[in-house]
Design a protein around this motif. Structure first.
Motif, PDB file in Angstrom:
ATOM      1  N   PRO A 156       0.834  -1.207   0.000  1.00 15.57           N
ATOM      2  CA  PRO A 156       0.000   0.000   0.000  1.00 15.57           C
ATOM      3  C   PRO A 156       0.869   1.259   0.000  1.00 15.57           C
ATOM      4  CG  PRO A 156      -0.559  -1.449   1.845  1.00 15.57           C
ATOM      5  CD  PRO A 156       0.681  -1.985   1.243  1.00 15.57           C
ATOM      6  N   ASN A 157       0.284   2.345  -0.444  1.00 17.98           N
ATOM      7  CA  ASN A 157       0.991   3.620  -0.446  1.00 17.98           C
ATOM      8  C   ASN A 157       0.726   4.339   0.872  1.00 17.98           C
ATOM      9  OD1 ASN A 157       2.017   6.154  -0.882  1.00 17.98           O
ATOM     10  ND2 ASN A 157       0.342   6.791  -2.230  1.00 17.98           N
ATOM     11  N   PHE A 158       1.722   4.327   1.727  1.00 22.41           N
ATOM     12  CA  PHE A 158       1.522   4.880   3.067  1.00 22.41           C
ATOM     13  C   PHE A 158       1.472   6.407   3.083  1.00 22.41           C
ATOM     14  CE2 PHE A 158       3.108   0.633   3.986  1.00 22.41           C
ATOM     15  CZ  PHE A 158       2.171   0.223   4.888  1.00 22.41           C
ATOM     16  N   LYS A 159       1.678   7.028   1.940  1.00 23.82           N
ATOM     17  CA  LYS A 159       1.571   8.491   1.916  1.00 23.82           C
ATOM     18  C   LYS A 159       0.139   8.929   1.666  1.00 23.82           C
ATOM     19  CE  LYS A 159       6.152   9.179  -0.010  1.00 23.82           C
ATOM     20  NZ  LYS A 159       6.256   8.092  -1.007  1.00 23.82           N
ATOM     21  N   MET A 163      -4.992   5.550   3.174  1.00 23.51           N
ATOM     22  CA  MET A 163      -4.291   4.486   3.900  1.00 23.51           C
ATOM     23  C   MET A 163      -4.261   4.811   5.392  1.00 23.51           C
ATOM     24  SD  MET A 163      -3.098   1.739   3.006  1.00 23.51           S
ATOM     25  CE  MET A 163      -2.772   0.558   4.272  1.00 23.51           C
ATOM     26  N   TRP A 164      -4.050   6.081   5.693  1.00 21.68           N
ATOM     27  CA  TRP A 164      -4.065   6.480   7.102  1.00 21.68           C
ATOM     28  C   TRP A 164      -5.428   6.150   7.703  1.00 21.68           C
ATOM     29  CZ3 TRP A 164      -2.268  12.219   6.092  1.00 21.68           C
ATOM     30  CH2 TRP A 164      -1.011  12.201   5.487  1.00 21.68           C
TER      31      TRP A 164
ATOM     32  N   ASN B 239       7.648   0.882   1.298  1.00 19.62           N
ATOM     33  CA  ASN B 239       7.548   1.977   0.323  1.00 19.62           C
ATOM     34  C   ASN B 239       8.896   2.532  -0.111  1.00 19.62           C
ATOM     35  OD1 ASN B 239       4.391   3.711   1.031  1.00 19.62           O
ATOM     36  ND2 ASN B 239       4.852   1.713   0.172  1.00 19.62           N
ATOM     37  N   ALA B 259       4.445  12.291   6.282  1.00 21.21           N
ATOM     38  CA  ALA B 259       3.412  11.366   5.817  1.00 21.21           C
ATOM     39  C   ALA B 259       3.425  10.067   6.612  1.00 21.21           C
ATOM     40  CB  ALA B 259       3.617  11.061   4.335  1.00 21.21           C
ATOM     41  N   PRO B 262       0.942   9.748  10.785  1.00 26.69           N
ATOM     42  CA  PRO B 262      -0.339   9.161  11.213  1.00 26.69           C
ATOM     43  C   PRO B 262      -0.256   7.668  11.488  1.00 26.69           C
ATOM     44  CG  PRO B 262      -0.698  10.646   9.383  1.00 26.69           C
ATOM     45  CD  PRO B 262       0.781  10.503   9.524  1.00 26.69           C
ATOM     46  N   ILE B 263       0.445   6.926  10.632  1.00 26.45           N
ATOM     47  CA  ILE B 263       0.482   5.476  10.835  1.00 26.45           C
ATOM     48  C   ILE B 263       1.402   5.113  11.995  1.00 26.45           C
ATOM     49  CG2 ILE B 263       1.204   3.320   9.742  1.00 26.45           C
ATOM     50  CD1 ILE B 263      -0.148   4.398   7.200  1.00 26.45           C
TER      51      ILE B 263
END
Lengths: 488, 343
Positions: A156-159, A163-164, B239, B259, B262-263
């Motif tokens: 997945p694209n964590f940016k 996704m958040w 990534n 970016a 948050p995670i």
């Protein structure tokens, strides 16, 4: 579970009627799960079950036919689905706010409503999760959302804020369930110990994990509770902030706003309190629990709604101020033409066709709670019932306004469109009420809907206190002096 | 001695008939003895089986009734055996007495013959009695065996009083104040394996019990940090290293840090939550569905409105009398010895 004595100097009174005993609380809460359901429960439950069936049917139809059966289409690729998602997630926020934030602020009155609100959180998040899961178009590929290896060898694209969202919502659901369950353990033990039938004893016994009220356990338990409250507080603030990032990190006029995170959180709490109160008023009447949820509790909740209502009102007006003050014509167009229906007209000299949704939002969310300035209305059950319904409607419209009125007339007049909901939009939304209410009614029927242990802990005579002798305390203070009750 | 003549005559008559039948008497006694021995053997076999089955049962469904029935069967068998050997011995005596009587009679020694005949009759009687006792004992063994079988088949024995051993003392108090006062006394008496049981967390009990602060926060913190680090590693691996994704020209490494926030945050919270939950389970040793304290019916009120102190037998200072005296000195509503089932 904090210090319980009311501060008389500032006019505080005991939360529950004078002379309420521990056993009164046990009795009145457990009785609900031990007696036959009142007729009111069935009157609510059967239609809820019907709506749940409707939801299942709609999902089946939608999965078979594809998301085209929704009204979403260019330029409104997001519409009711995301509106409903944000709305349901927001509903859940009241539960966490009540259980976590009010706990940290030592607001003892929360004990009468926290279990209830926490249950709503869990159910509301479940309802919310349905919409983005379906909106992916091919829900059987939803596992792509998670960082697990798949046949494309892609991650997945964590940016991406979406996704958040996946992480925020799943974490929120998990933590809410854990927090709720940990809070339930002592009360399930109470139900276990009162069980007459073997089946009840087995089920509640298994769920209570062998809890025996040991103080050595309470010591760890209270710390765990504190930690859960401490992590849930930033969590709940983060979840709706992350939801707002879905919009705020885009470049759409009307979405690209730094005020979104706090504005969304305030709105979430606002709508959540409203729905908690709507349901609380019904349940309180159906099960006759006026002694546990007193007018004082309702009054305090109404004050909360007034406060958060003013916050969202402030956010609405600040958006307009910034739209004007930034001098950005697109931003102004969205706010004045698309939403307000005033100031900017299109080439035919018309207002944006969805202007009414904005005014529905403002009248429900900003104007109607102003009645709560007056104690007469804060303590009038019919008035507050109507206003909470208004707020629920208004907060749904808020999300509709944010999503649809930002999209339907944007930069290029050639790509303008409008939005009309289809029957499946409507039925699916109604259907999620079926899921929510079915779970909720099963909850009030079978699980102690008030935190028995926590309410006991806030009774005035709950703790040995040597530090203040208060003329309002009636309970004997020194157990060693009380005559021991005769053994059976 | 005046009626010495009468007596022997009387006996003589008997012996007169009896002396030739001394052998018969002996044979009769021997037969009885043999029967008694047989009975005893049977009783022993039955008892053995009952005992074996009872032992098996105790492994699976330990009931007091099966054990008791098996014991009874065994006892009965032992009795039967004893009786049987007594019968044998008596028969032996009767045999030799009868022989002697016959010899004396043959030799014309009437007096001696009479004496020996009497002995033989008495011994034969004894053998007869012993044989009967052995037979009774066998019957008892059979009955006991039946009972054991029945208990095993129906577990009827569960209704019986099972064998118990003391597990803990339980003292009840009506108010949290009384509980806190009592807790201080128990703490000062130096007990270790004891506890307070309350329907809700009572403030001040930590001190009253002399508890050390919980270390749960430490566990939660470690778990949270694990979440934070794994979020960074996961995002960087997926990534940046394994399959670099470049979107909107945003950097993947440390430059793309905002970016990642948050995670990182969500995973920190998620793992803190799990750490706290499992830490709680670890420190409280829950779930634990069985505990001797639940044997007490009164204890059910501990989740309603009563307050309890329990002191476990396993405590080094535990003493049936002294501990009870200590608890009684703390003004409880009552003190109860809670027993748990053995096995």
């Amino acid at each position: 579970m904090s210090a319980a004595a009311p501060i008389h100097e500032i006019g505080e009174r005991s939360l529950l009627p004078e002379g309420t005993t521990f056993n009164d609380i046990t009795e009145s809460v457990c009785r609900v799960t031990e007696t036959k359901a009142p007729r009111g429960w069935w009157i609510l439950f059967l239609p809820s079950l019907g709506l749940l069936g409707l939801m299942v049917a709609c999902i089946g139809y939608l999965v078979t036919m594809g998301v085209g059966v929704w009204g979403n289409n260019s330029p409104n690729y997001w519409a009711w689905d995301i509106t409903n998602f944000v709305w349901w997630i927001g509903i859940g926020h009241a539960g966490t706010l009540i259980s976590a934030i009010l706990f940290l602020f030592r607001q003892n009155w929360r004990t009468s409503i926290n279990r209830f609100a926490e249950a709503m959180t869990v159910f509301a998040v479940l309802c919310a999760a349905i919409f983005p899961a379906l909106h992916t178009g091919r829900p059987w590929f939803d596992y792509y959302l998670f960082p697990i290896p798949n046949q494309m060898a892609m991650w997945p694209n964590f940016k991406s804020p979406l996704m958040w969202d996946v992480f925020a919502v799943n974490t929120y659901l998990t933590i809410s369930v854990i927090f709720w369950f940990v809070g339930l353990i002592p009360d399930l033990a109470t139900l276990r110990d009162r069980s007459k039938s073997l089946l009840r004893k087995r089920i509640y016994g298994a769920l209570a994990l062998g809890w025996r009220g040991s103080h050595r356990h309470w010591q760890h338990y209270e710390r765990a509770y504190l930690i859960f409250a401490a992590i849930s507080t930033p969590l709940v603030l983060s979840v709706h902030s992350v939801v707002s990032f879905d919009f705020a990190t885009s470049v759409m006029p009307g979405w690209h706003t730094t005020i979104f995170p706090p504005y969304f959180v305030a709105g979430a709490v606002f709508s959540g309190f409203a729905l908690v109160l709507t349901l609380m008023l019904i349940v309180r009447t159906v099960f006759g629990l006026q002694n546990l949820v007193t007018l004082k509790h309702l009054d305090l909740m109404n004050k909360f709604m007034l406060g958060t209502g003013i916050m969202v009102g402030y956010a609405y007006s600040m958006e307009f101020f910034i739209a004007w003050y930034s001098g950005n014509p697109y931003e102004s167009w969205v706010f004045f033409h698309n939403r307000l229906g005033f100031g900017y007209l299109d080439q035919q000299g018309n207002w944006g066709p969805l202007w009414w949704s904005y005014w529905a939002m403002v009248s429900c969310n900003v104007i109607s709670p102003q009645l709560f300035w007056f104690k007469r209305f804060r303590t009038s059950i019919p008035v507050m019932f109507v206003i909470t319904i208004f707020i629920n409607i208004g907060m749904w419209f808020e999300r509709f306004v944010i999503i649809v009125t930002s999209l339907y007339r944007d930069f290029l007049p050639g790509s303008w469109g409008s939005f009309e909901a289809t029957w499946i939009d409507i039925c699916l939304y109604l259907g999620t009420f079926g899921l929510f209410l079915t779970l909720f009614l099963l909850f009030v029927r079978w699980i102690p809907m008030f935190a028995i242990a926590e309410i006991k802990a806030v009774l005035p005579h709950a703790h040995p206190h040597a530090h203040h002798d208060d003329e309002h305390e009636h309970e004997p203070h020194h157990g060693a002096e009380t005559a021991p009750a005769p053994a059976e | 001695m005046a009626d010495e003549k009468d007596q022997p005559r009387k006996k003589g008559t008997l012996i007169g008939v009896g002396a030739p039948s001394a052998d018969e008497i002996a044979a009769d006694a021997a037969e009885k003895a043999k029967a008694a021995a047989d009975e005893a053997k049977a009783a022993e076999r039955i008892a053995e089986r009952a005992a074996r089955e009872a032992a098996d049962d105790e492994k699976h469904v330990p009931t007091k009734a099966t054990a008791k029935a098996a014991d009874e069967a065994e006892d009965a068998a032992e009795e039967a055996e004893l009786d049987a050997s007594a019968a044998k011995a008596a028969a032996e005596v009767a045999k030799s007495a009868a022989k002697k009587a016959a010899k004396a009679s043959f030799e014309g020694d009437e007096a001696h013959a009479k004496e020996e005949a009497e002995k033989a009759v008495a011994a034969a009687d004894r053998a007869k009695k012993a044989a009967k006792a052995a037979s009774d004992a066998k019957e008892q063994a059979v009955a006991a065996q039946k009972k054991a079988d029945h208990a095993r088949m129906t577990h009827e024995g569960e209704g019986d009083e099972p064998e118990k051993r003391p597990a803990l003392y339980l003292a009840q108090y009506e108010t949290p104040e009384a509980l806190a006062e009592a807790a201080k006394k128990v703490r000062d008496a130096g007990y270790e394996k004891w506890d307070c049981h309350t329907p809700y967390p009572v403030h001040g009990l930590d001190d009253a019990m002399g508890l050390k602060p919980t270390k749960l926060g430490f566990v939660s913190f470690i778990a949270g940090m694990t979440g934070l680090v794994s979020a960074v590693l996961m995002i960087q691996y997926m990534n940046n290293w394994d399959y670099p994704v470049i979107i909107g020209g945003k950097p993947n490494g440390i430059g793309g840090f905002p970016a990642m926030v948050p995670i990182m945050f969500e995973l920190t919270i998620l793992l803190t939550g799990f750490g706290t939950l499992f830490g709680l389970f670890h420190f409280t040793k829950l779930p634990r569905h069985h505990h001797p304290i639940f044997e007490s019916d009164r204890f059910e009120a501990s989740t309603d409105d009563k307050f309890f102190i329990s002191i476990e037998v396993g405590d080094e200072k535990f003493d049936m009398k002294k501990t009870r005296a200590l608890l009684e000195s703390t003004h409880p509503s009552f003190v109860e010895l809670v027993e748990e089932e053995v096995g």
